[in-house]
Design a protein around this motif. Structure first.
Motif, PDB file in Angstrom:
ATOM      1  N   THR A   1       0.811  -1.213   0.000  1.00  0.00           N
ATOM      2  CA  THR A   1       0.000   0.000   0.000  1.00  0.00           C
ATOM      3  C   THR A   1       0.850   1.271   0.000  1.00  0.00           C
ATOM      4  O   THR A   1       0.301   2.377  -0.115  1.00  0.00           O
ATOM      5  CB  THR A   1      -0.937   0.039   1.230  1.00  0.00           C
ATOM      6  OG1 THR A   1      -0.158  -0.024   2.427  1.00  0.00           O
ATOM      7  CG2 THR A   1      -1.909  -1.140   1.189  1.00  0.00           C
ATOM      8  N   GLN A   2       2.160   1.127   0.126  1.00  0.00           N
ATOM      9  CA  GLN A   2       3.032   2.300   0.110  1.00  0.00           C
ATOM     10  C   GLN A   2       3.608   2.586  -1.275  1.00  0.00           C
ATOM     11  O   GLN A   2       4.520   3.414  -1.422  1.00  0.00           O
ATOM     12  CB  GLN A   2       4.186   2.121   1.115  1.00  0.00           C
ATOM     13  CG  GLN A   2       3.741   1.874   2.540  1.00  0.00           C
ATOM     14  CD  GLN A   2       2.702   2.864   3.011  1.00  0.00           C
ATOM     15  OE1 GLN A   2       2.915   4.076   2.968  1.00  0.00           O
ATOM     16  NE2 GLN A   2       1.556   2.347   3.467  1.00  0.00           N
ATOM     17  N   ALA A   3       3.065   1.931  -2.285  1.00  0.00           N
ATOM     18  CA  ALA A   3       3.586   2.110  -3.648  1.00  0.00           C
ATOM     19  C   ALA A   3       3.516   3.572  -4.087  1.00  0.00           C
ATOM     20  O   ALA A   3       4.406   4.062  -4.796  1.00  0.00           O
ATOM     21  CB  ALA A   3       2.813   1.225  -4.624  1.00  0.00           C
ATOM     22  N   GLY A   4       2.458   4.275  -3.665  1.00  0.00           N
ATOM     23  CA  GLY A   4       2.320   5.674  -4.051  1.00  0.00           C
ATOM     24  C   GLY A   4       3.456   6.533  -3.519  1.00  0.00           C
ATOM     25  O   GLY A   4       4.022   7.365  -4.242  1.00  0.00           O
ATOM     26  N   VAL A   5       3.822   6.331  -2.237  1.00  0.00           N
ATOM     27  CA  VAL A   5       4.926   7.078  -1.645  1.00  0.00           C
ATOM     28  C   VAL A   5       6.242   6.722  -2.327  1.00  0.00           C
ATOM     29  O   VAL A   5       7.063   7.599  -2.636  1.00  0.00           O
ATOM     30  CB  VAL A   5       5.019   6.787  -0.129  1.00  0.00           C
ATOM     31  CG1 VAL A   5       6.276   7.412   0.477  1.00  0.00           C
ATOM     32  CG2 VAL A   5       3.781   7.299   0.576  1.00  0.00           C
ATOM     33  N   LEU A   6       6.435   5.431  -2.570  1.00  0.00           N
ATOM     34  CA  LEU A   6       7.692   4.978  -3.177  1.00  0.00           C
ATOM     35  C   LEU A   6       7.881   5.563  -4.574  1.00  0.00           C
ATOM     36  O   LEU A   6       8.995   5.908  -4.970  1.00  0.00           O
ATOM     37  CB  LEU A   6       7.723   3.453  -3.241  1.00  0.00           C
ATOM     38  CG  LEU A   6       7.652   2.717  -1.897  1.00  0.00           C
ATOM     39  CD1 LEU A   6       7.718   1.218  -2.097  1.00  0.00           C
ATOM     40  CD2 LEU A   6       8.773   3.181  -0.961  1.00  0.00           C
ATOM     41  N   SER A   7       6.800   5.678  -5.334  1.00  0.00           N
ATOM     42  CA  SER A   7       6.910   6.224  -6.691  1.00  0.00           C
ATOM     43  C   SER A   7       6.977   7.751  -6.681  1.00  0.00           C
ATOM     44  O   SER A   7       7.718   8.354  -7.453  1.00  0.00           O
ATOM     45  CB  SER A   7       5.732   5.758  -7.545  1.00  0.00           C
ATOM     46  OG  SER A   7       4.505   6.220  -7.010  1.00  0.00           O
ATOM     47  N   ARG A   8       6.224   8.390  -5.788  1.00  0.00           N
ATOM     48  CA  ARG A   8       6.167   9.860  -5.762  1.00  0.00           C
ATOM     49  C   ARG A   8       7.489  10.480  -5.323  1.00  0.00           C
ATOM     50  O   ARG A   8       7.893  11.538  -5.817  1.00  0.00           O
ATOM     51  CB  ARG A   8       5.055  10.310  -4.822  1.00  0.00           C
ATOM     52  CG  ARG A   8       4.782  11.820  -4.842  1.00  0.00           C
ATOM     53  CD  ARG A   8       3.631  12.182  -3.929  1.00  0.00           C
ATOM     54  NE  ARG A   8       2.447  11.375  -4.193  1.00  0.00           N
ATOM     55  CZ  ARG A   8       1.875  10.568  -3.300  1.00  0.00           C
ATOM     56  NH1 ARG A   8       2.383  10.458  -2.081  1.00  0.00           N
ATOM     57  NH2 ARG A   8       0.799   9.881  -3.611  1.00  0.00           N
ATOM     58  N   TYR A   9       8.167   9.818  -4.396  1.00  0.00           N
ATOM     59  CA  TYR A   9       9.389  10.400  -3.849  1.00  0.00           C
ATOM     60  C   TYR A   9      10.648   9.660  -4.303  1.00  0.00           C
ATOM     61  O   TYR A   9      11.726   9.872  -3.736  1.00  0.00           O
ATOM     62  CB  TYR A   9       9.326  10.412  -2.326  1.00  0.00           C
ATOM     63  CG  TYR A   9       8.252  11.324  -1.793  1.00  0.00           C
ATOM     64  CD1 TYR A   9       8.473  12.696  -1.661  1.00  0.00           C
ATOM     65  CD2 TYR A   9       7.003  10.819  -1.438  1.00  0.00           C
ATOM     66  CE1 TYR A   9       7.479  13.531  -1.183  1.00  0.00           C
ATOM     67  CE2 TYR A   9       6.005  11.651  -0.955  1.00  0.00           C
ATOM     68  CZ  TYR A   9       6.247  13.008  -0.833  1.00  0.00           C
ATOM     69  OH  TYR A   9       5.262  13.840  -0.366  1.00  0.00           O
ATOM     70  N   ALA A  10      10.520   8.833  -5.319  1.00  0.00           N
ATOM     71  CA  ALA A  10      11.679   8.093  -5.818  1.00  0.00           C
ATOM     72  C   ALA A  10      12.694   9.034  -6.440  1.00  0.00           C
ATOM     73  O   ALA A  10      12.336  10.029  -7.077  1.00  0.00           O
ATOM     74  CB  ALA A  10      11.236   7.049  -6.847  1.00  0.00           C
ATOM     75  N   ILE A  11      13.977   8.726  -6.219  1.00  0.00           N
ATOM     76  CA  ILE A  11      15.044   9.476  -6.849  1.00  0.00           C
ATOM     77  C   ILE A  11      15.372   8.801  -8.169  1.00  0.00           C
ATOM     78  O   ILE A  11      15.754   7.631  -8.201  1.00  0.00           O
ATOM     79  CB  ILE A  11      16.302   9.516  -5.946  1.00  0.00           C
ATOM     80  CG1 ILE A  11      15.968  10.224  -4.633  1.00  0.00           C
ATOM     81  CG2 ILE A  11      17.463  10.200  -6.669  1.00  0.00           C
ATOM     82  CD1 ILE A  11      17.129  10.214  -3.639  1.00  0.00           C
ATOM     83  N   GLU A  12      15.207   9.528  -9.249  1.00  0.00           N
ATOM     84  CA  GLU A  12      15.447   8.951 -10.570  1.00  0.00           C
ATOM     85  C   GLU A  12      16.936   8.812 -10.839  1.00  0.00           C
ATOM     86  O   GLU A  12      17.760   9.598 -10.359  1.00  0.00           O
ATOM     87  CB  GLU A  12      14.810   9.829 -11.651  1.00  0.00           C
ATOM     88  CG  GLU A  12      13.292   9.922 -11.549  1.00  0.00           C
ATOM     89  CD  GLU A  12      12.712  10.770 -12.662  1.00  0.00           C
ATOM     90  OE1 GLU A  12      13.496  11.381 -13.403  1.00  0.00           O
ATOM     91  OE2 GLU A  12      11.468  10.823 -12.775  1.00  0.00           O
ATOM     92  N   GLU A  13      17.250   7.775 -11.598  1.00  0.00           N
ATOM     93  CA  GLU A  13      18.637   7.567 -11.993  1.00  0.00           C
ATOM     94  C   GLU A  13      19.062   8.676 -12.946  1.00  0.00           C
ATOM     95  O   GLU A  13      18.258   9.273 -13.654  1.00  0.00           O
ATOM     96  CB  GLU A  13      18.795   6.201 -12.699  1.00  0.00           C
ATOM     97  CG  GLU A  13      18.429   5.006 -11.825  1.00  0.00           C
ATOM     98  CD  GLU A  13      19.427   4.784 -10.714  1.00  0.00           C
ATOM     99  OE1 GLU A  13      20.568   5.275 -10.843  1.00  0.00           O
ATOM    100  OE2 GLU A  13      19.052   4.142  -9.711  1.00  0.00           O
ATOM    101  N   GLU A  14      20.380   8.946 -12.976  1.00  0.00           N
ATOM    102  CA  GLU A  14      20.877  10.000 -13.825  1.00  0.00           C
ATOM    103  C   GLU A  14      20.563   9.739 -15.300  1.00  0.00           C
ATOM    104  O   GLU A  14      20.261  10.647 -16.063  1.00  0.00           O
ATOM    105  CB  GLU A  14      22.399  10.147 -13.650  1.00  0.00           C
ATOM    106  CG  GLU A  14      22.779  10.676 -12.270  1.00  0.00           C
ATOM    107  CD  GLU A  14      24.281  10.915 -12.155  1.00  0.00           C
ATOM    108  OE1 GLU A  14      24.964  10.738 -13.176  1.00  0.00           O
ATOM    109  OE2 GLU A  14      24.741  11.261 -11.064  1.00  0.00           O
ATOM    110  N   GLY A  15      20.611   8.467 -15.674  1.00  0.00           N
ATOM    111  CA  GLY A  15      20.310   8.135 -17.067  1.00  0.00           C
ATOM    112  C   GLY A  15      18.880   8.459 -17.434  1.00  0.00           C
ATOM    113  O   GLY A  15      18.585   8.901 -18.537  1.00  0.00           O
ATOM    114  N   GLU A  16      17.955   8.273 -16.467  1.00  0.00           N
ATOM    115  CA  GLU A  16      16.567   8.579 -16.723  1.00  0.00           C
ATOM    116  C   GLU A  16      16.356  10.074 -16.823  1.00  0.00           C
ATOM    117  O   GLU A  16      15.569  10.571 -17.600  1.00  0.00           O
ATOM    118  CB  GLU A  16      15.713   7.999 -15.586  1.00  0.00           C
ATOM    119  CG  GLU A  16      15.710   6.478 -15.540  1.00  0.00           C
ATOM    120  CD  GLU A  16      14.887   5.963 -14.367  1.00  0.00           C
ATOM    121  OE1 GLU A  16      14.350   6.795 -13.625  1.00  0.00           O
ATOM    122  OE2 GLU A  16      14.796   4.735 -14.230  1.00  0.00           O
ATOM    123  N   ASP A  17      17.117  10.872 -16.012  1.00  0.00           N
ATOM    124  CA  ASP A  17      17.012  12.320 -16.085  1.00  0.00           C
ATOM    125  C   ASP A  17      17.462  12.823 -17.445  1.00  0.00           C
ATOM    126  O   ASP A  17      16.852  13.727 -18.020  1.00  0.00           O
ATOM    127  CB  ASP A  17      17.856  12.971 -14.983  1.00  0.00           C
ATOM    128  CG  ASP A  17      17.316  12.686 -13.594  1.00  0.00           C
ATOM    129  OD1 ASP A  17      16.114  12.354 -13.494  1.00  0.00           O
ATOM    130  OD2 ASP A  17      18.076  12.798 -12.614  1.00  0.00           O
TER     131      ASP A  17
END
Length: 203
Positions: free
Chosen positions: A185-201
């Motif tokens: 049920t914490q998937a929303g928090v994990l996705s909302r505050y995830a730090i994206e990899e430099e390659g994805e940026d």
């Protein structure tokens, strides 16, 4: 330190195996009584006596294979040994039934203490597995603290008001399912505050 990688199936077997064997052993011996040294012990106490060294052994094997045990795993082994040992020594199943309460109060208390200091101790434990911004860690830590306290209260209610059969089913399946569902049920928090990899940026 994350430790050396091992086969996920083997890791799961070492972590869950003792719990499953405790459940199976309880179902087999719950209606039996054993006379040892002039003292009668019921099946629950006998299975508890086997569970304590079993979980210690499985944790030792996990440590030998990975070179690492988390602080939560170490605390669990210590509390199982203390409360399981008290149950066997005093021939009183109440101590072992209190064990989940003590474990969740300890985890919740440590996380709560960190929050009072404005820190997420959960981040220190899990930051190698999850890449989150500080806001995400704080939210997740607050929720997990409340969750652990809730599980401690629930365990107290179950073992004090229900049969041993009900408590064993709750400990084996209910607590495991509750932890799994919490993180689902914490998937929303994990996705909302995830730090994206430099390659994805860069993309």
């Amino acid at each position: 330190m994350a430790g050396k990688p091992i086969n996920p199936t083997l890791k799961m077997a070492l972590e869950l195996g003792p719990i499953i064997l405790f459940f199976v052993g309880y179902l087999k011996f719950r209606d039996q009584s054993f006379l040892i040294g002039g003292t009668a012990y019921d099946g629950f106490i006998l299975v508890t006596a086997a569970f304590v060294p079993l979980i210690a052994l499985s944790s030792f094997i996990l440590w030998r294979l990975t070179g690492h045990l988390s602080k939560m795993q170490i605390a669990t082994v210590v509390l199982v040994t203390v409360f399981g040992g008290l149950s066997v020594w005093l021939n009183d199943d109440r101590f072992f039934k209190m064990k989940p309460t003590m474990i969740y109060l300890l985890f919740g208390g440590v996380l709560g203490f960190g929050l009072l200091r404005g820190q997420s101790y959960l981040k220190f434990v899990m930051e190698e597995a999850l890449a989150l911004r500080n806001e995400g860690w704080m939210i997740l830590t607050k929720r997990l603290t409340a969750f652990f306290i809730g599980l401690a209260v629930l365990n107290e209610v179950i073992w004090r008001t229900q049969s041993t059969d009900t408590w064993v089913y709750f400990k084996t399946f209910g607590l495991t399912a509750a932890v799994f569902l919490f993180f689902m049920t914490q998937a929303g928090v994990l996705s909302r505050y995830a730090i994206e990899e430099e390659g994805e940026d860069a993309a």
